[in-house]
Design an enzyme around this catalytic site. Structure first.
Site, short mmCIF file in Angstrom:
data_model
loop_
_atom_site.label_atom_id
_atom_site.label_comp_id
_atom_site.label_asym_id
_atom_site.label_seq_id
_atom_site.Cartn_x
_atom_site.Cartn_y
_atom_site.Cartn_z
CE LYS A 222 -3.78 -2.47 2.19
NZ LYS A 222 -4.56 -2.80 3.39
CD GLN B 202 -3.53 -4.69 6.30
OE1 GLN B 202 -3.67 -3.61 5.71
NE2 GLN B 202 -3.88 -5.83 5.75
CG ASP C 49 -9.71 -0.68 4.56
OD1 ASP C 49 -9.41 -1.03 3.41
OD2 ASP C 49 -9.01 -0.91 5.56
#
Ligand code: GUN
Length: 283
Positions: free
Chosen positions: A52, A96, A119
């Site tokens: 990322k 994460q 997200d």
């Protein structure tokens, strides 16, 4: 022999669009910025986070990786998120997953400001997605939809089967396919007659997390097969949930692993981050 849906080429196109949009924002004095929090030493998570950060650099998006030790308490993590929520220079906040067992994942996700939730995991964004309202779509299912779109095959009226009902892939994938007028069956570990259901699918999305789970007899001739799995096979190599060699003899279109959905997930994150920056800056 199936056509390959090439995640590498497709992701490069979407990242180029994100990079152009990021450059346009920078010209107007807004530097898109993503903060990624990782807790602990999960090797797969570390690889994903590094990917990322690399994508951000390629797209002209600033990124900060906050690597916290495994022993980090929930209160500490929540206060880090609150600080990023309050920082006007940060447009996207991503935690994460998975988190260590002593941390309540749902409480942590809820703490992310919905306008920075790139997200698309917070209840506010999930609710908006269910209602078909503007929101940040979760990156993996959004990437799968773009891969389906790239085939030019219609979704409307087609029978789609999604295998796996996770909050981050299976459930939202079923919703996004439904919104595009596919008729969706959402299968899972308790589904009866899974083989028959899969074998009747015009569109088959595998999000199970088990190498080789989808065998060729579960693929309808001419189907479009999207493989979300990222597993290590017995030979130690990366592979998906689908027996690729055999399934590609029957499918019309299929995604490879590696080089498939994973790259599109990352490209969608870049798009969401640039969009967050645009919305927050009122441009
Ligand atoms: N873990 C596995 N996939 C994802 C993802 O898309 N986002 C986050 N935050 N964690 C993940």
């Amino acid at each position: 022999m199936a056509h390959l849906i090439d995640g590498k080429t497709l992701a490069a196109e979407y990242k180029a669009k994100a990079a152009a949009a990021a450059a346009a924002l920078r010209e107007k004095g807004v530097a898109p910025r993503l903060a990624v929090i990782i807790v602990g030493e999960n090797p797969a998570s570390k690889t994903y986070v590094a990917g990322k950060a690399r994508d951000c650099a390629e797209c002209g998006i600033l990124s900060d990786v906050l690597a916290l030790p495994e022993t980090t308490g929930e209160a500490e993590l929540l206060s880090r998120i609150a600080a990023l929520n309050a920082d006007a220079a940060v447009h996207g906040v991503l935690v994460q997953l998975p988190l260590p067992a002593h941390i309540d994942e749902s409480r942590v996700i809820r703490a992310i400001a919905p306008e920075k939730d790139v997200d698309g995991f917070t209840p506010v964004n999930v609710g908006r997605m269910v209602l078909g309202e503007p929101c940040f779509l979760p990156c993996t299912p959004a990437g799968c939809i773009e891969m389906l779109r790239s085939t030019g095959q219609p979704l409307e009226g087609k029978d789609a089967v999604v295998v796996g009902r996770s909050n981050i892939v299976g459930k939202p994938m079923a919703l996004l396919l439904t919104a595009r007028n596919a008729t969706v069956t959402l299968c899972h570990s308790r589904t009866e007659n899974l083989r028959e259901k899969c074998a009747a699918a015009d569109i088959l999305v595998a999000a199970v997390g088990k190498a080789g789970f989808i065998t060729a007899d579960m693929v309808k001739p001419g189907a479009v097969v999207i493989d979300v799995g990222i597993n290590r096979g017995a030979d130690g190599k990366l592979c998906g949930d689908v027996d690729f060699a055999a399934a590609s003899e029957k499918a019309a279109y299929i995604t490879p692993v590696p080089g498939g959905v994973g790259l599109m997930t990352r490209a969608m994150l870049m798009q969401n981050t640039v969009r967050a920056a645009r919305l927050q800056s009122g441009l």
